[in-house]
Motif scaffolding. Structure first.
Motif: not given
Length: 469
Positions: A218-223, A240-242, A266-269
């Motif tokens: 979930a974190f990676l998908g949202c970012l 690369l930055p992720l 991730g959801v807030c971003c």
């Protein structure tokens, strides 16, 4: 022959020859910017970028975060700091999971720094990111998941999903020990559903059912989604930055041992990026998800609504706010109706240290130090947190944000004050404001919170022209 064509218009063109008499609009003076969808009654902006195309990037910021991160000395210094930070955990931490992470991650960061130092610049950053990602995230996470070792919040989330399926409520009615408390809102149970479905029978089931895997996804998908929304052009992939951000000690440690706050980050971003792009319904739904994960995400709602109001007006802001409130009530209301006392006791009173059993969150932050002085110190801690929140609210109303970066900065400031002054908190909670400060800037390729104003937003409306007398 004298031409009778009016200057500024194309030559007469017929239907079958592909010609028309449409005036040629003047070319825009500045660089084109990707905008959100057009709103009725506003001046049209440049045509949105189509799939496969690329929009010209704005002038690069003098202190471009991506440019600073690409410097070899910055990369080596970052790897050295990360290696030292990880090497300290086996020496100072009394938690076995954190000691295992430090033992595995410190050599990985050292190898990553060596890659940055000796490999050609073209390959150094990628090789370092892969080494850090393997040694600081994947290897310790797989080891701990196969052994069933994690922080208590992972067990709490997985148990809440089982309780929801069997009793209809994710909360135990009469908590007796610390691990009986569930300080999360009902949507957090989604990340425990894989454990309830897959069980613990085989190694594959233990891995697939581990809530930490789903926190990370979930974190990676949202970012990734927020990067696509904020990036002015598709000139660079976010992998690369992720990878570098995920492999950093700030995220890697939380992901390996617990990771319960990663979906909230991730959801807030993503909510701030959607609000800047005028995706009102999507922003409202994402805000509803954030506000039904943890109560610490509630400040994101007014920040995103004010960003929409500042850029696009009252109707989009009201639409997003009502969508978030409506969807959030749909998720929370069943638990309120089923066990309102348990929800209030475990979600509100327990994190604030107002229950007989206190939260184990005990990092020596100012609020925790004050609360340790007794009831008076606890009251002072809550009063300072309230004053800090009121100050951020006044600043938000006085200077509403005009970009996702500015909105993320305001949200990060408010959350940092709350985490620092709360009666109970962890250093790991500060990952949320730090990522809010870093990731939107990396995606937008600028440090400043001000951005080129879209033509279809309210800030781009010209002043009314007074009629001649």
């Amino acid at each position: 022959m004298v031409s009778t064509r009016t200057p500024g218009t194309s030559r007469p063109r017929g239907r079958f020859t592909g010609r028309s008499g449409t005036p040629v609009p003047p070319a825009p003076a500045g660089p084109s910017v990707r905008y959100g969808r057009l709103r009725r009654g506003l001046a049209p902006g440049p045509f949105p970028r189509q799939r496969g195309g690329s929009a010209p990037a704005p002038p690069p910021d003098r202190l471009n975060p991506a440019r600073l991160a690409s410097l070899r000395r910055v990369q080596v210094l970052g790897c050295a700091i990360a290696a030292g930070w990880a090497a300290a955990f086996p020496l100072v931490s009394n938690l076995p999971n954190q000691r295992l992470w430090g033992t595995v991650a410190a050599p990985a960061y050292a190898v990553a720094g060596l890659f940055c130092l000796v490999l050609p610049r073209r390959f150094a950053a990628r090789a370092a990111a892969v080494a850090a990602l393997l040694g600081a995230v994947l290897v310790p996470l797989v080891l701990l998941a196969l052994q069933g070792r994690h922080q208590s919040e992972v067990m709490v989330v997985e148990r809440s999903a089982h309780l929801l399926l069997t009793t209809g409520s994710p909360y135990l009615p009469h908590p007796a020990v610390v691990t009986d408390y569930d300080p999360y809102l009902p949507a957090m149970t989604l990340f425990g559903m894989p454990r309830a479905l897959f069980g613990n029978g085989s190694p594959a089931a233990r891995l697939a059912g581990d809530a930490r895997i789903w926190f990370a996804l979930a974190f990676l998908g949202c970012l990734l989604a927020s990067w696509r929304l904020l990036r002015p052009s598709r000139d660079r992939a976010p992998l690369l930055p992720l990878a570098a951000l995920t492999a950093s000690p700030l995220i890697a440690l939380a992901l390996v041992v617990g990771g319960v706050d990663l979906p909230l980050i991730g959801v807030c971003c993503l909510a701030m990026a959607l609000a800047e792009r005028d995706r009102t319904i999507a922003a409202g739904l994402v805000l509803a998800l954030a506000c039904t994960l943890k109560w610490t995400a509630w400040p994101a709602l007014p920040v995103a609504v004010l960003l929409l109001w500042r850029l696009y007006g009252r109707r989009p802001a009201a639409r997003a706010g009502l969508t978030a409130l409506g969807a959030g009530l749909v998720v929370i209301l069943p638990s309120v109706l089923a066990r309102a006392d348990a929800l209030r006791e475990q979600v509100v009173r327990f994190p604030l240290g107002l229950t007989a059993i206190h939260t184990p969150a005990g990092s020596p932050l100012p609020g925790k130090v004050l609360a340790g002085l007794g009831p008076t110190g606890h009251t002072v801690s809550l009063a300072l947190m309230t004053v800090g929140g009121a100050g951020v609210t006044i600043w938000l109303l006085a200077r509403p944000p005009v970009s996702a970066i500015a909105a993320a900065d305001l949200l990060a400031g408010g959350l940092a004050i709350a985490f620092m002054l709360a009666p109970a908190g962890r250093f790991g909670y500060l990952a949320l404001p730090v990522v809010l400060l870093i990731w939107p800037r990396l995606a937008a390729r600028r440090l400043s919170g001000r951005r080129p104003v879209p033509v279809n937003c309210l800030l781009a409306r010209p002043d009314p022209v007074l009629p001649r007398s």
